[in-house]
Design an enzyme around this catalytic site. Structure first.
Site, PDB file in Angstrom:
ATOM      1  N   GLU A 160     -36.930  69.652  51.174  1.00 34.27           N
ATOM      2  CA  GLU A 160     -36.316  68.427  50.631  1.00 34.27           C
ATOM      3  C   GLU A 160     -37.299  67.664  49.745  1.00 34.27           C
ATOM      4  O   GLU A 160     -36.962  67.248  48.633  1.00 34.27           O
ATOM      5  CB  GLU A 160     -35.862  67.495  51.771  1.00 34.27           C
TER       6      GLU A 160
ATOM      7  N   ASN B 118     -37.040  67.255  45.671  1.00 36.26           N
ATOM      8  CA  ASN B 118     -36.945  65.928  45.047  1.00 36.26           C
ATOM      9  C   ASN B 118     -37.956  65.768  43.911  1.00 36.26           C
ATOM     10  O   ASN B 118     -37.632  65.226  42.848  1.00 36.26           O
ATOM     11  CB  ASN B 118     -37.171  64.832  46.084  1.00 36.26           C
TER      12      ASN B 118
ATOM     13  N   ARG C 279     -25.905  66.632  43.994  1.00 38.76           N
ATOM     14  CA  ARG C 279     -26.813  66.071  45.002  1.00 38.76           C
ATOM     15  C   ARG C 279     -25.977  65.095  45.825  1.00 38.76           C
ATOM     16  O   ARG C 279     -25.080  64.431  45.301  1.00 38.76           O
ATOM     17  CB  ARG C 279     -27.997  65.342  44.354  1.00 38.76           C
TER      18      ARG C 279
END
Ligand SMILES: Nc1ncnc2c1ncn2[C@@H]1O[C@H](COP(=O)(O)OP(=O)(O)OP(=O)(O)O)[C@@H](O)[C@H]1O
Ligand SMILES: [Mg+2]
Lengths: 143, 103
Positions: free
Chosen positions: A48, A52, A108
């Site tokens: 994650e 990002n 997203r």
């Protein structure tokens, strides 16, 4: 607290490196005999944070780098920090809200920070607009 | 990551194995959407039983296909999610939109 072992790496912000980063994190964590669930938690959380940095921090920029530091501590905890020198986050509190995303058109869902928080024991986000973001997460390992 | 697309009556089955992250979700999305557009099925079944890793990009893939199917009046069913894959689908509220197939 004493660091028992550590890894530092710098990766180009390319999506192909997402798998590399989470596998490296799992490999370091495996040195202290974590459970299968703890390994899955670390892999997911690292994925994650690195994703990002790749999709948000260096949006439209070439040549961005992702800096990752991982440590195994004396008490069996695993600490990972993922840093970028990208666009930064103006309002970190808002960014951490479940379902908040600035990229809905890219499929997203705004769940990344919520997943990091749920799967790790501690999550810290430091960011400065225009300068970059550092995400630091801690997981206690062992049975 | 590996994707198998199977047509059964008017339902499209997407059987995914391996890891789903941002890098390969892009590939999955393109292949499944192309088949949805060509076949216009009444339902899409996403089989995650062979998925060993998934992060929020996999969630985005599932919700994105929900939108693709809603666009042609079809439904999405997810089956076979276990472990952290299931945790992510549960905690995101995805099951308010896609059906969960219990076997
Ligand atoms: N490293 C970063 N640099 C700049 N902005 C970031 C960074 N990380 C997160 N953000 C911002 O915080 C928001 C929330 O992040 P989060 O990971 O929770 O959701 P998301 O990435 O949008 O969606 P998902 O993770 O569910 O695919 C992002 O939409 C983005 O605006
Ligand atoms: Mg994210």
């Amino acid at each position: 607290m004493k660091t028992v072992n550590f890894v530092r790496m710098t990766l180009p912000a390319k999506s192909v490196n997402e798998a590399y980063a989470r596998v490296a994190a799992a490999a370091l964590a495996s040195q202290v005999d974590p459970t299968i669930e703890q390994m899955a938690d670390i892999k997911t959380a690292v994925s994650e944070a690195v994703t990002n940095a790749i999709v948000h921090a260096y949006r439209g920029q070439e040549g961005g780098l992702v800096y990752i530091t991982m440590r195994l501590m004396e008490d069996g905890s695993f600490i990972v920090s993922v840093r970028d020198r990208g666009c930064g986050i103006g309002d970190v509190r808002q960014a951490r809200e479940p379902c908040f995303t600035t990229a809905p058109s890219e499929e997203r869902s705004g769940m990344g920070f919520s997943i990091m928080e749920a799967f790790m024991d501690k999550l810290q986000v430091r960011s400065a607009p225009g300068r970059g973001t550092t995400v630091t997460m801690t997981k206690r390992l062992g049975r | 990551m590996n994707l198998k697309l199977l047509e059964e009556e008017n339902v499209l089955h997407a059987v995914i194995t391996g890891e789903i992250d941002h890098h390969n979700a892009v590939v999955l999305r393109e292949k499944v959407d192309r088949q949805i557009a060509a076949m216009r099925p009444a339902g899409l079944v996403i089989d995650l039983s062979g998925v060993t890793f998934m992060d929020s990009s996999g969630l985005g893939f599932v919700m994105g296909r929900y939108r693709s199917m809603a666009g042609i009046g079809g439904q999405v069913t997810v089956k076979g999610a276990t472990g952290r894959v299931e945790t992510i689908l549960q905690m995101s509220g995805a099951y308010r939109y896609v059906k969960l197939l219990d076997e």
